[in-house]
Design a protein around this motif. Structure first.
Motif, PDB file in Angstrom:
ATOM      1  N   ARG A 206       1.080  -1.257   0.266  1.00  9.00           N
ATOM      2  CA  ARG A 206       0.143   0.012  -0.187  1.00  9.00           C
ATOM      3  C   ARG A 206       1.061   1.232   0.206  1.00  9.00           C
ATOM      4  O   ARG A 206       0.656   3.038  -0.856  1.00  9.00           O
ATOM      5  N   ALA A 208       4.107   0.912  -1.349  1.00  5.72           N
ATOM      6  CA  ALA A 208       4.405   0.892  -2.895  1.00  5.72           C
ATOM      7  C   ALA A 208       3.066   1.522  -3.682  1.00  5.72           C
ATOM      8  O   ALA A 208       3.201   2.050  -4.911  1.00  5.72           O
ATOM      9  N   ALA A 209       1.633   1.957  -3.433  1.00  7.56           N
ATOM     10  CA  ALA A 209       1.247   2.079  -3.854  1.00  7.56           C
ATOM     11  C   ALA A 209       1.056   3.301  -5.055  1.00  7.56           C
ATOM     12  O   ALA A 209       0.898   3.747  -5.423  1.00  7.56           O
ATOM     13  N   TYR A 210       1.709   4.028  -3.921  1.00  7.78           N
ATOM     14  CA  TYR A 210       2.006   5.398  -4.224  1.00  7.78           C
ATOM     15  C   TYR A 210       3.072   6.143  -5.090  1.00  7.78           C
ATOM     16  O   TYR A 210       3.541   6.429  -5.552  1.00  7.78           O
TER      17      TYR A 210
ATOM     18  N   LEU B 123       0.042  -3.970  -8.541  1.00  8.68           N
ATOM     19  CA  LEU B 123       0.183  -2.968  -8.003  1.00  8.68           C
ATOM     20  C   LEU B 123      -0.223  -2.040  -8.914  1.00  8.68           C
ATOM     21  O   LEU B 123      -0.444  -1.052  -8.455  1.00  8.68           O
ATOM     22  N   MET B 126      -4.163  -1.362  -7.286  1.00  5.99           N
ATOM     23  CA  MET B 126      -3.905  -0.301  -6.397  1.00  5.99           C
ATOM     24  C   MET B 126      -3.102   0.585  -6.742  1.00  5.99           C
ATOM     25  O   MET B 126      -3.698   2.027  -5.725  1.00  5.99           O
ATOM     26  N   ARG B 127      -2.391   0.581  -7.874  1.00  2.00           N
ATOM     27  CA  ARG B 127      -2.634   2.485  -8.199  1.00  2.00           C
ATOM     28  C   ARG B 127      -3.258   3.092  -8.704  1.00  2.00           C
ATOM     29  O   ARG B 127      -2.952   4.737  -7.708  1.00  2.00           O
ATOM     30  N   THR B 130      -5.136   3.902  -5.279  1.00  2.86           N
ATOM     31  CA  THR B 130      -4.707   5.047  -4.349  1.00  2.86           C
ATOM     32  C   THR B 130      -4.999   6.528  -5.096  1.00  2.86           C
ATOM     33  O   THR B 130      -5.277   7.669  -4.766  1.00  2.86           O
TER      34      THR B 130
END
Lengths: 229, 174, 774
Positions: A206, A208-210, B123, B126-127, B130
């Motif tokens: 979560r 790393a999702a940034y 990911l 998730m990105r 996010t």
């Protein structure tokens, strides 16, 4: 494999061993200005070593690291220190704020290390603290603030010199998820607004999702997931 | 989960009878849901029709006739493609991932790579989530968070599996 | 059950004290060395009274004065002979037994015959050494043995007994006495010089105090680590009383180890004490016996004190299972009660000012108490001073800021570590001043005009003035010889009420003693204007009859030689004579001196020595000894005397330096401990580009600021104490800047050394390994 064109910081064929332990075994990395790259991988895989090498804290046994086309290996320790002072910023998991200094003094520290006068350094420190919503803690010591607040102070300190590259090693490791995400939001927002590149070492998806993309380090070898697929 | 790819993968280690295949599948993957033999039969005929397997030989004698299947080159390529393709991130896909990892181990393929590819796929989702969360209102945030936590759980499980690959390899190739 | 629990807890603590790995050992060892030094000093102090008593006994046993007796077969003629060799006193006796039952002095097995001598081991060593060659010329007798310990007061005594013949002829002169035994009859022991007692007391307080302060700091070594360990013990179920007992056990272990080391140090020190001479006093190792009661007291008190200090330090600390909580923020340090301590010390010492000179006693309790209070005052004032000053320190570079902020947060720790240094420096500054003061009093206040003559010798009747003059003129290193004949005239044959001195010599020599208008052989002068001389003007009446060597009631009969004041007597003006005093009385040229008067005069020779000849003084003494072994020339010079005190001051300096080094070692340990705790922080600082120089400098400031404050305070208190002590000893108050600077210099050197020694570990810790989380 050569570094992609336009990269700000690039590393190739990095090898580093601590005694018999091989930490990096031919790792590569590259990052562009304004890019957020997550470095992921199991613990002990060499992600922190990769970050330390990229930041010029640790010299690799072999391989090349170029920043703005300049080879880091060709610099003296003092030059690399100066580079870190002026071009790089750092956020760690914990133990990074000087407990005796107040928060604003901590944030001003990198500027003062660069020789800026105290008043001026503390003024810009305070403006960064405002951006990270911790300006009310200016006169407190790190021992008197919460973990999340402390980490925001640390982010402010990392950004106060307007670094080109921000290195963050498990910046949310010691925080709960709400605080962690807030810190990540503030960190990436601030970095994007200054067009700084962020090297983000984390094992949390979560966090790393940034990032914009991730590099996986396993057994000292790196794998850039964007370019594989 | 693709039973066809799984059975194909099992064939990679050598030709087998249909009944053998069912036993191997049940032993390795079908702990709570044993495969019905009819399912094996129909799957194998489809694979045969698609040229992914071929009949290696027929045994007759007491009881029904038993075909021995072998995997074709096209079948091997198909398994490899399947393993390398990340699953669409969605809840409760661990049984598929598990099957893929075990099959990779059984067939001597790069299991770490499967994990990395899958994580990358996760990911990516998730990105997106996010990003949506950062721009959205509280309701958006809560919805996204739910999805994010599920995806994260998958990934955690993946990491854990990755950390135990060596043990798993020992267990499945025994 | 209770006792068992106690023993178990203390034992567990003791185990922790020694099982903490290499650091644990170093810490335990340092604590033990500190405690050991303290114990050794305590033991030494407690044995001083015994040693002094033993010296008194020996000195009494060798005394002969109270045994004067009429001649018999059990009598002995003794002449005390005294000489000095390069500033060292050499004490000797010429012995002539008058019968087979003559008493043998202690330490002798038989009487040396004429031409033989028995010497103390120290004198023997000196005589046989190269540097003792000149003395050997003066004491040429064959060495036939050494004096046993019972005949010596201290092992470093330079003493001899030589055989003699014909001493009876000089019984009259007072140099020879006839005795029938040794040892004092009455219990009249010599009182010790109060200044010496003062010095001894102050030396021990000054050396003990920093050790005590050090012990107090030493048992707190590794406090933070210990706190964490105790917290861990709480987590697994130890209650808070148990943790306190365990902490006490740790301190106890160090203290007990220190007791053992202390006993060892004491035994070593005792041997060393045998070869050390302080103020002409040396002590036999065997005389240094602490009394058993005091030993027991030390053995109990030291560990008890260690435990108490530990418990005291833990008083404001609550050890919780998850960490250590310090109850409330310590209150701001207040000044008033801290000032009370040194002021009380001064108040105790004040009444004793000026007692050094009139033989008064110093009250030991007041002296020790006063000095201790003053020095403890340093330890009380220092934390306040550090806190106050540090709180006001302004901005500076990053290194300065880091150091100052750290000190502001934990000024107490810093002050505690520096306390030892401050007390040691304050004490030794005071002591050095006292030594220097006493030193200068003992050496330079003779009042002689040293430029004209440095030595005076009275010749015995057998030695003619002319030949003695001649011998001295031929002695190397003698620049001028002034021979005089000296006598005394009274107004009557017996018991004269008025009288004055007579000095006979050539015109040239008389001019050295008074201002003469003009002078020819045959002139007689009466000196006017001499201090304390009121009789001369009354007696200097031409034609008045005076008598040389008049007889006094109860004394042996004088020669009573008549002399008439001549008509031509003239007046002379007094001036400072060769002796440094105004010479009064009559001055007679040889032509005016009647031959009959000659036996009533004694020869006096004044010598002017050549300062460029290094051993001029010793050579002249050798000539004098050859002329008459029983008469010691008088020294008019005092310049040679400094060496002896230099040795003591060097010793004190070395001692203080050792104490400082020990404290430095403990500073270093706590510094390293602190660095290790900050390992992560240091690595982070390096990561964002902090220069090594900045961190090293901050380390230096961090030690230097409190030490500088400590040294400043120590100098002030040391000077104050020194001045008070000098006033007490009634010596001229003079600030000994050399010792002040050298002691503060050593203190500063300790800081520098600690910083330098902690740099390599700092640089090692600054390597990025500290960032690795795995």
């Amino acid at each position: 494999m050569t570094a992609p064109a336009g990269s700000l910081l690039a590393a190739e064929e990095l090898r580093k061993a601590y005694g018999p332990t091989v930490a990096l075994d031919g790792a590569a990395f590259s990052i562009h200005p304004g890019e957020v790259v997550a470095v992921m991988g199991p613990s002990g895989s060499g992600k922190s070593t990769l970050l330390h090498c990229l930041a010029g804290i640790v010299t690799p046994d072999s391989g090349s690291i170029t920043y703005h086309g300049r080879e880091l290996a060709g610099m003296s320790d003092a030059q690399r220190s100066a580079l870190r002072r002026s071009e790089f910023g750092f956020v760690f998991q914990f133990g990074q704020l000087v407990p005796e200094l107040t928060c604003v003094e901590n944030v001003a520290l990198p500027l003062r290390l660069n020789g800026r006068p105290r008043k001026e350094a503390e003024r810009s420190a305070l403006s960064w603290m405002e951006r990270l919503e911790v300006d009310d803690l200016a006169k407190k010591r790190p021992g008197e603030v919460s973990g999340g607040q402390g980490q925001r102070v640390a982010v402010a300190r990392a950004l106060v010199t307007n670094p080109r590259v921000l290195f963050a090693d498990e910046p949310t490791g010691a925080l709960d998820s709400l605080n962690g995400e807030r810190v990540m939001e503030l960190l990436t927002d601030a970095a994007r607004s200054t067009n700084a590149a962020v090297v983000l070492v984390t094992h949390e998806a979560r966090v790393a999702a940034y990032s914009d993309r991730e590099v996986v380090v396993r057994d000292g070898k790196s794998r850039d997931m964007e370019r594989v697929v | 989960m693709s039973i066809g790819h799984t059975l194909l993968g099992l064939l990679e280690s050598g030709p087998r009878h249909g009944y053998d295949l069912k036993r191997a599948f049940d032993e390795k993957f079908g702990h709570d849901r044993p495969l019905h033999y009819g399912q094996v039969y129909s799957t194998m005929s489809r694979l045969l029709k698609n040229g992914l397997v071929e009949v290696d030989g027929i045994e007759s004698g007491g009881g029904p006739e038993r075909k021995r299947y072998a995997i074709t080159d096209a079948g091997i390529t198909d398994v490899a493609r399947w393993l390398a393709t990340p699953e669409k991130p969605e809840p409760y896909l661990q049984s598929t991932l598990y099957t893929k990892v075990v099959l990779a181990l059984l067939t001597g393929r790069d299991a770490d790579g499967i994990l990395d590819t899958q994580r990358s796929e996760h990911l990516r989702s998730m990105r997106v989530l996010t990003d949506r969360k950062r721009k959205g209102d509280l309701a958006d945030q809560l919805i996204c968070d739910h999805a994010l936590f599920h995806l994260e759980a998958d990934l955690r499980w993946l990491e854990l599996t990755a950390a135990r690959l060596d043990k798993l390899r020992e267990a499945v190739t025994r | 059950m209770k006792a068992g629990q106690w023993v178990r807890d203390l034992g567990m603590g003791a185990r922790f004290a020694v099982t903490g790995g290499r650091e644990g050992w170093v810490r335990a060892l340092l604590t033990a060395v500190g405690v050991g030094l303290g114990v050794a000093l305590l033991l030494l102090t407690t044995s001083i009274p015994n040693a002094l008593a033993a010296r008194d006994e020996r000195s009494a046993a060798g005394s002969s004065l109270s045994h004067q007796a009429p001649k018999g077969d059990d009598t002995l003629l003794v002449a005390d002979v005294y000489t000095e060799f390069r500033g060292e006193t050499v004490q000797g006796s010429a012995l002539e037994p008058e019968g087979p039952r003559a008493p043998l002095p202690p330490g002798l097995r038989r009487f040396p015959a004429q031409g033989e001598m028995v010497v103390s081991p120290a004198l023997k060593e000196l005589l046989l050494s190269d540097s003792g060659k000149l003395l050997r010329e003066r004491l040429p007798d064959r060495i036939v043995g050494t004096i046993g310990d019972s005949g010596l007061i201290g092992p470093a005594d330079l003493t001899f007994f030589r055989g003699a013949d014909g001493l009876a002829s000089r019984l009259d002169g007072g140099t020879v006495i006839r005795i029938d035994g040794f040892g004092e009859r009455a219990g009249q022991s010599d009182a010790w010089d109060p200044v010496l007692i003062l010095l001894v007391m102050v030396v021990f307080v000054v050396l003990l105090m920093p050790v005590a302060v050090f012990i107090a700091a030493a048992v707190r070594f590794g406090g933070e680590r210990r706190d964490r360990r105790l917290a861990a013990l709480r987590l697994v179920g130890a209650d808070s009383r148990m943790t306190r007992r365990i902490a006490a056990g740790e301190a106890l272990a160090g203290a007990v180890l220190g007791l053992v080391l202390g006993a060892g140090f004491f035994l070593l020190g005792r041997q060393a004490a045998g070869s050390v001479e302080v103020f002409r006093v040396s002590v036999f190792p065997n005389d240094l016996q602490p009394s058993p009661v005091l030993v027991l007291l030390v053995a109990v008190a030291v560990p008890a004190a260690a435990v108490l200090v530990t418990l005291f330090a833990l008083r404001g600390v609550v050890i919780e299972p998850l960490g250590v909580v310090r109850t409330a923020r310590p209150a701001r340090r207040r000044l008033w009660w801290r000032l009370l301590l040194p002021l009380a010390g001064l108040a105790l010492l004040y009444p004793m000012i000026g007692q050094g000179n009139d033989g008064g006693d110093f009250n030991a309790y007041l002296v020790v108490g006063g000095v201790m209070l003053l020095l403890i005052g340093v330890t009380a004032l220092l934390p306040w001073a550090v806190e106050t000053v540090v709180a006001r320190l302004g901005s500076g570079g990053v290194a300065w800021q880091l150091a100052v902020r750290r000190l502001q947060l934990s000024s107490g720790t810093a002050a505690r570590m520096v306390n030892g240094i401050a007390v040691a420096v304050a004490g030794s500054i005071a002591l050095q001043m006292l030594f220097a003061g006493v030193d200068s009093d003992y050496t330079s206040d003779t009042g002689y005009d040293v430029s004209r003559a440095q030595m005076q010798m009275s010749l015995p009747a057998e030695v003619p003035l002319a030949s003695a003059t001649d011998r001295f003129r031929r002695t190397e290193g003698v620049r001028a010889v002034y021979p005089f004949s000296e006598g005394y005239v009274g107004e009557r044959r017996t018991d004269p009420e008025r009288g004055t001195s007579v000095l006979a010599g050539s015109c040239a020599e008389l001019r050295e003693m008074a201002r003469l208008p003009s002078c020819h052989d045959g002139d007689v002068f009466a000196v006017r204007g001499a201090e304390y001389d009121t009789d001369t003007p009354k007696l200097a009446v031409p034609g008045r009859k005076l008598y040389f060597d008049p007889t006094y009631e109860g004394d042996t009969k004088g020669r009573e030689i008549p002399w008439t004041v001549p008509d031509g007597i003239r007046a002379a003006q007094a001036r400072i004579g060769l002796t440094g005093w105004h010479q009064g009385g009559f001055l007679i040229t040889p032509g005016a001196l009647p031959d009959a008067a000659a036996p009533a005069l004694t020869g006096q020779i004044y010598l002017k020595l050549d300062p460029s000849v290094p051993d001029a003084w010793e050579l002249a003494l050798n000539t004098a000894a050859a002329l008459d072994p029983l008469t010691a020339p008088m020294e008019l010079s005092a310049t040679e005397r400094n060496d002896r005190f230099d040795a003591i001051r060097t010793g004190l300096f070395v001692g203080a330096t050792c104490v400082l080094a020990l404290i430095g070692a403990s500073l270093l340990i706590s510094q390293l401990e602190q660095l290790r705790e900050r390992r992560k922080l240091l690595s982070a600082l390096v990561a964002f580009g902090t220069r090594r120089r900045t961190l090293s400098l901050s380390l230096l400031w961090q030690t230097a600021i409190p030490v500088a404050l400590g040294l400043l305070l120590a100098s002030v208190v040391g000077l104050a104490l020194g001045i008070v002590l000098m006033r007490m000893a009634d010596t001229t108050v003079r600030v000994d800047w050399t010792s002040l600077l050298s002691m503060t210099g050593v203190g500063a050197a300790v800081v520098l050394a600690v910083t330098l020694l902690s740099l390599p570990p700092l640089l090692r810790l600054m390597r990025p390994d500290g960032l690795r989380t795995e």
